[in-house]
Design a protein around this motif. Structure first.
Motif, PDB file in Angstrom:
ATOM      1  N   THR A 212       0.854  -1.188   0.000  1.00  0.00           N
ATOM      2  CA  THR A 212       0.000   0.000   0.000  1.00  0.00           C
ATOM      3  C   THR A 212       0.894   1.244   0.000  1.00  0.00           C
ATOM      4  O   THR A 212       2.132   1.153   0.055  1.00  0.00           O
ATOM      5  CB  THR A 212      -0.883  -0.025   1.253  1.00  0.00           C
ATOM      6  OG1 THR A 212      -0.025   0.026   2.415  1.00  0.00           O
ATOM      7  CG2 THR A 212      -1.727  -1.301   1.297  1.00  0.00           C
ATOM      8  N   GLY A 213       0.268   2.389   0.037  1.00  0.00           N
ATOM      9  CA  GLY A 213       1.028   3.644   0.013  1.00  0.00           C
ATOM     10  C   GLY A 213       1.913   3.820   1.235  1.00  0.00           C
ATOM     11  O   GLY A 213       3.065   4.245   1.138  1.00  0.00           O
ATOM     12  N   GLU A 214       1.389   3.496   2.440  1.00  0.00           N
ATOM     13  CA  GLU A 214       2.179   3.648   3.652  1.00  0.00           C
ATOM     14  C   GLU A 214       3.348   2.677   3.663  1.00  0.00           C
ATOM     15  O   GLU A 214       4.449   3.005   4.102  1.00  0.00           O
ATOM     16  CB  GLU A 214       1.299   3.417   4.883  1.00  0.00           C
ATOM     17  CG  GLU A 214       0.240   4.490   5.099  1.00  0.00           C
ATOM     18  CD  GLU A 214      -0.555   4.260   6.343  1.00  0.00           C
ATOM     19  OE1 GLU A 214      -0.287   3.240   7.029  1.00  0.00           O
ATOM     20  OE2 GLU A 214      -1.421   5.096   6.653  1.00  0.00           O
ATOM     21  N   GLN A 215       3.106   1.493   3.119  1.00  0.00           N
ATOM     22  CA  GLN A 215       4.175   0.508   3.099  1.00  0.00           C
ATOM     23  C   GLN A 215       5.308   0.938   2.141  1.00  0.00           C
ATOM     24  O   GLN A 215       6.492   0.720   2.402  1.00  0.00           O
ATOM     25  CB  GLN A 215       3.612  -0.858   2.680  1.00  0.00           C
ATOM     26  CG  GLN A 215       2.716  -1.510   3.721  1.00  0.00           C
ATOM     27  CD  GLN A 215       2.101  -2.801   3.225  1.00  0.00           C
ATOM     28  OE1 GLN A 215       1.947  -2.997   2.010  1.00  0.00           O
ATOM     29  NE2 GLN A 215       1.730  -3.670   4.166  1.00  0.00           N
ATOM     30  N   GLU A 216       4.923   1.560   1.037  1.00  0.00           N
ATOM     31  CA  GLU A 216       5.941   2.044   0.085  1.00  0.00           C
ATOM     32  C   GLU A 216       6.810   3.130   0.729  1.00  0.00           C
ATOM     33  O   GLU A 216       8.029   3.160   0.551  1.00  0.00           O
ATOM     34  CB  GLU A 216       5.267   2.597  -1.168  1.00  0.00           C
ATOM     35  CG  GLU A 216       4.670   1.528  -2.054  1.00  0.00           C
ATOM     36  CD  GLU A 216       4.035   2.121  -3.286  1.00  0.00           C
ATOM     37  OE1 GLU A 216       4.043   3.376  -3.409  1.00  0.00           O
ATOM     38  OE2 GLU A 216       3.565   1.364  -4.127  1.00  0.00           O
ATOM     39  N   LEU A 217       6.181   4.007   1.490  1.00  0.00           N
ATOM     40  CA  LEU A 217       6.943   5.063   2.151  1.00  0.00           C
ATOM     41  C   LEU A 217       7.904   4.483   3.176  1.00  0.00           C
ATOM     42  O   LEU A 217       9.067   4.888   3.291  1.00  0.00           O
ATOM     43  CB  LEU A 217       5.965   6.040   2.828  1.00  0.00           C
ATOM     44  CG  LEU A 217       6.602   7.209   3.570  1.00  0.00           C
ATOM     45  CD1 LEU A 217       7.449   8.057   2.606  1.00  0.00           C
ATOM     46  CD2 LEU A 217       5.523   8.080   4.215  1.00  0.00           C
TER      47      LEU A 217
END
Length: 1016
Positions: free
Chosen positions: A14-19
């Motif tokens: 997800t987006g948070e995981q990518e960050l």
């Protein structure tokens, strides 16, 4: 960690995981780079701990000077010969490094006897002026006891080498922290736009043709090397590296570059010994373009200036306009460079660069040619007869006319012309040059020259001047010159700065100047010197007068002149200082002339006279004289002997001539060992210059103490070197004069103690007993247009005529009193000479006689006795401006024709002012070309003119005599006031002219006209 990152990268995020993944990657990368950095630092530390120590920079010292031996003979008198049997042979061994001189004497039984003298026991060297290879050495035998031995060397060159080595030894072991004397090498070379050869050692070591150094001293490194080049296609950095490399190979010294200045392919580089690097300050560079329209740099000049401790140096390398016929253009190039080159102290902008430096060297491809047929030139060169060629050298001729290099010096030229050679050889001159416009003839010429100009009473000697003969890449040969130059230290007083109680003062009693100008404004004087905190100004002159519209005499009394306070009061400091003066107008603050005066001869409690010329932008504009003194407190009178004062000239051997100060150019008085013109501007320590017979001092005033003579350089470019022997039994002719200064009244033929009497000439008519006390005067009248070159064999320019012991030739002649002499009417100036006016412009004035009347002739028992005026007694020595004007007119504007010689009807007995010798009125100058020969040629012609009058119908010659004869002397003043003071011009007078002159009576007008008509 890396595996985990790769696994996370393959899973969907997800987006948070990518960050979060991106932050993790950055953290890993940071740790990775930090580890690499630590490993690199550790590796470097390991390498430094195991590596060998870095080599230290080379500290090679200069090559040591080996012990040099000189074979000599002891010079003994006839009485000594009877005691010792014969002259003894000696070997003089000079150990410069050890500071010893060993005298080795060979005896008959093959035994040797030697005596060793340390450097401090050698008290003085005394050069013989008569015998060029003879030297006296004064040794200290015991305390306060000395012994002199005279040695005869193999040659004069060996004697000079011996003196240089001893000077070097004294300097090396001197207790002084700063040097008194340095050696300077000057080199100039037009490289012909091709790279130099690999070996230019002969140029660096002054080997070749001309005046060269002895092999004993040739490898001794100089303190300063200055290289000037033209058409140099090598880059600046490459050229500088080449010079430094050559010097290091030669001397084992790493010379420091002080300055490098370029203008296109004109370059000047200055290098100094490492030990002198901290003594150099105030370095300045500049360049001037003189190419087409003064915008192209293919021709022009580059310059460098700096201070060496307390002595200022200037160096100018130039490349002037080429072409046989472009002399005037070259003259203008010189004047442009003189005016526009920005060097030296900016506070001295009122002075051109010839006055800004203690020593100025000017060199380069000056491009002046020889005015002679090519075949004649080649014939003279093949016979090595250079004197006839030097007489037609354009630079010499222009200098004699005072058009360029005013009061500069040049060593005697004894090498063949340096241009134009066939490249690759020095056997052939390639005088045909193919140009786009056709074939051009370039006659062999001395294009490459070295000149210099030094302040008065300074020390400079040219030890070599020549050209190489083995560098053949260019059509020019490299030229070299080496100089021994006196320098001063950055003086630090042991007593500190001057206080009011022990302040030194420079005080003026009076100053008088004659300037060439049509202006009648007031003038003031500005005083500049390094010994002053700031420049000072006088008040405006309190008196001025003029007998002619073109000239002005201005005078300042002591009330108008400032008292100057030097920053230091020590005599050791003040004797090295000079005062620069500039005369300026009150209305436009324009300078009308500048000069320099040495303080050395002015020090004392009694005022001393100074006398010198004024110049502005390379042109003589007048002269100036005055009375001044430099008062030094008693507690600051201590001084020391300079190293260059350690060598003296034996004047006793030179006879009467040697009593003049030896010009060891302009010398250079300062020892300038060249043909000294060093015409340096002359301040006038007259009390010793003239060595007059002793006279009772004036009542109530003790005589002034003798003072050192000024050192000056002779002007003539072909003078003998210092101390050149004169043929025994032959009297030296008077010096040559080349004045065209408007302010000089040139009086020829007046007896002068410094000049031996001329031998009787068969061409000279016997002088009747009635005229025993008459003396001849000659007013020069050189031809206009082309300069007349002396014939081969004439003495006007020969070496025999330029005795080295004559007084400084550029010493301006002192002005004569108003009553001293009146020129005959035939010598009146021509109307309308061009003069300088306000603002520096030119104005053509009306005929001088009509503007200001000639003062009436002094009354006397006989008109004939006052035709030229008998000298009145008294000490009125003010300049007669009218007399100055007449001289200018004769020199600059007179028509072609022989110079006139006339006789003074009475003895010329000038009474000098106090402090001056009896011959103060004798001009110290070189007579103009043809003056000496005209004295004999025209004497017989002029005698009838003087005895019988100008015309038989006029009876006694002279306006006063004619008017008195017809009883109308009352009209003399009116006629003179209106310009009718010449009997020749009176023949054209009309009745209207007579009425304007005050003759109103018709009978008197008719009598005057009839008498004039009958006289025709």
């Amino acid at each position: 960690m890396v595996t985990r990152l790769l696994q996370q990268q393959n899973l969907p995020q997800t987006g948070e995981q990518e960050l979060e993944s991106l932050v993790l990657k950055l953290s890993v990368l940071k740790d990775f780079l930090s580890g690499i950095q630590k490993k690199a630092l550790k590796a470097l530390q390991d390498m430094s701990s195991t590596a060998p120590p870095a080599p230290q920079p080379s500290t090679r010292k200069a090559k040591t000077i080996p012990v040099q031996a000189f074979e000599v003979k002891l010079d003994v008198t006839l009485g000594d010969l009877t005691k010792i049997g014969k002259s003894q042979k000696f070997t003089l061994s000079v150990d410069v490094e050890g500071g010893r001189l060993v005298l080795l004497r060979r005896q008959r039984d093959s035994q040797e006897d030697w005596t060793t003298f340390t450097h401090d026991r050698i008290r003085q060297l005394i050069k013989s002026q008569r015998v060029q290879n003879k030297l006296g050495v004064v040794f200290e035998k015991e305390k306060d006891r000395t012994q002199r031995k005279d040695f005869i060397f193999v040659s004069a060159r060996k004697r000079e080498a011996f003196c240089q080595l001893l000077q070097l030894m004294k300097n090396k072991h001197s207790k002084q922290d700063e040097p008194d004397m340095i050696s300077v090498f000057i080199g100039t070379w037009n490289m012909g736009s091709v790279p130099p050869p690999k070996n230019v050692t002969s140029w660096f070591t002054s080997k070749g043709l001309g005046k060269t150094l002895d092999e004993v001293t040739v490898t001794i490194p100089h303190d300063i090397y200055v290289f000037g080049t033209q058409e140099n296609s090598v880059g600046d950095r490459e050229w500088l590296d080449l010079l430094r490399g050559g010097l290091k190979e030669l001397t084992d010294l790493d010379y420091r570059p002080i300055a490098m200045q370029s203008l296109w392919n004109i370059k000047v580089a200055v290098l100094v010994k490492p030990e002198h690097e901290n003594r150099i300050s105030h370095v300045s560079t500049s360049s001037v373009k003189t190419g087409i329209a003064n915008t192209l740099g293919n021709k022009g000049a580059v310059g460098v200036s700096f201070m060496f401790n307390g002595t200022s140096f200037g160096f100018v390398n130039c490349h002037l306009t080429s072409g046989n016929e472009k002399t005037a253009r070259r003259n203008q190039n010189y004047l442009d460079i003189l005016r526009l080159l920005s060097l030296g102290d900016r506070q001295l902008n009122a002075f051109d660069i010839s006055l800004r430096f203690t020593h100025l060297f000017w060199f380069g491809d000056l491009n002046y040619r020889l005015d002679m047929d090519i075949q004649e030139i080649l014939n003279y060169i093949s016979r090595k007869e250079f004197e006839p060629l030097l007489r037609v050298d354009q630079l010499n001729l222009e200098r004699e006319k005072h058009k360029v290099f005013l009061r500069f010096s040049e060593e005697e030229i004894s090498f063949p012309p340096t241009y134009r050679y066939e490249r690759g050889s020095r056997d052939t001159y390639a005088w045909h040059k193919q140009k786009p416009t056709g074939v051009r003839t370039n006659v062999p010429s001395w294009c490459d020259r070295i000149l210099w100009k030094s302040y008065p009473e300074t020390h400079i000697i040219c030890n070599s001047y020549g050209c190489t003969d083995d560098i053949v890449t260019s059509d020019h040969s490299p030229v070299f010159g080496t100089f021994e130059v006196g320098v001063t230290s950055q003086f630090i007083s042991k007593k500190g700065l001057s206080k009011t109680s022990d302040q030194a003062y420079i005080e003026f009693e009076s100053i008088e100047a004659i300037v060439k100008t049509a202006s009648r404004t007031k003038f003031f004087i500005e005083f500049y010197s390094t010994c002053l905190e700031e420049y000072k100004k006088s008040f405006e002159n309190d008196a001025q007068s003029s007998d002619n519209i073109n000239f002005l005499k201005v005078q300042w009394s002591s009330r108008q002149l400032p008292t100057l306070k030097p920053i230091l009061a020590d005599i050791e400091y003040l004797q090295d200082q000079h005062l620069l003066l500039t005369v300026k107008s009150m209305d436009g603050y324009e300078s009308y002339g500048e000069c320099v005066v040495a303080l050395k001869s002015m020090i004392g409690s009694t005022a001393q006279q100074f006398l010198t010329f004024l110049s502005h932008r390379g042109e003589e504009t007048g002269n100036i004289r005055g009375s001044m003194k430099v008062r030094v407190p008693t507690e600051r009178l201590g001084t020391r002997e300079r190293l260059y004062e350690w060598i003296s000239i034996d004047k006793d051997e030179a006879g009467a001539k040697s009593k003049a100060p030896s010009v060891s150019r302009g010398s250079q008085e300062p020892r300038s060992g060249s043909r000294k013109p060093a015409f340096t501007e002359a301040s006038c320590p007259l009390s010793r210059l003239f060595e007059e017979p002793e006279k009772p001092p004036p009542t109530g005033r003790p005589p002034a103490p003798p003072r050192a003579a000024p050192r000056e350089e002779p002007l003539t470019p072909r003078l003998k070197p210092e101390g050149a022997p004169e043929p025994e039994g032959v009297a030296a002719p008077p010096p040559k004069n080349s004045f065209n200064n408007p302010a000089y009244y040139v009086l020829e033929g007046v007896p002068h103690q410094l000049l031996p009497p001329e031998p009787p000439s068969p061409a000279r008519a016997p002088v009747p007993s009635a005229t025993k006390n008459k003396v001849a005067i000659t007013v020069p009248a050189p031809q206009l247009g082309r300069h007349r070159h002396p014939r081969v064999g004439e003495g006007s320019s020969s070496d025999e005529e330029s005795g080295g012991t004559l007084p400084p030739p550029d010493f301006p002649p002192p002005p004569l009193p108003d009553s001293a002499i009146f020129l005959p009417p035939s010598l009146d100036p021509l109307p309308g000479p061009v003069v300088r006016g306000r603002g520096g412009g030119e104005a053509r004035g009306p005929p001088p006689p009509k503007a200001h009347p000639r003062p009436p002739l002094p009354p006397g028992p006989s008109p004939a006795s006052t035709f030229l005026g008998e000298v009145a007694s008294g000490d009125d020595r003010s300049c007669s401006v009218l007399q100055m004007a007449k001289t200018l007119s004769e020199v600059d504007y007179a028509p072609a024709g022989p110079a006139r010689s006339v006789l003074l009807p009475g003895p010329l007995e000038l009474q000098p002012p106090r402090g001056l010798p009896s011959d103060y009125g004798r001009p110290l100058s070189f007579p103009p070309p043809r003056i000496r020969e005209s004295i004999q040629e025209d004497l017989a012609e002029e005698a009838p003119f003087l005895q019988g009058g100008r015309a038989s119908g006029l009876g006694e010659a002279g306006m006063s005599a004619w008017l008195r004869a017809i009883g109308l002397e009352r009209y003399e003043e009116g006629l003179v006031h209106n310009g009718w003071d010449d009997l020749e011009f009176l023949s054209d007078i009309t009745e209207e002219d007579l009425e304007e002159a005050g003759v109103q009576d018709p009978a008197h007008k008719r009598l005057l006209l009839d008498t004039l008509q009958l006289s025709k």
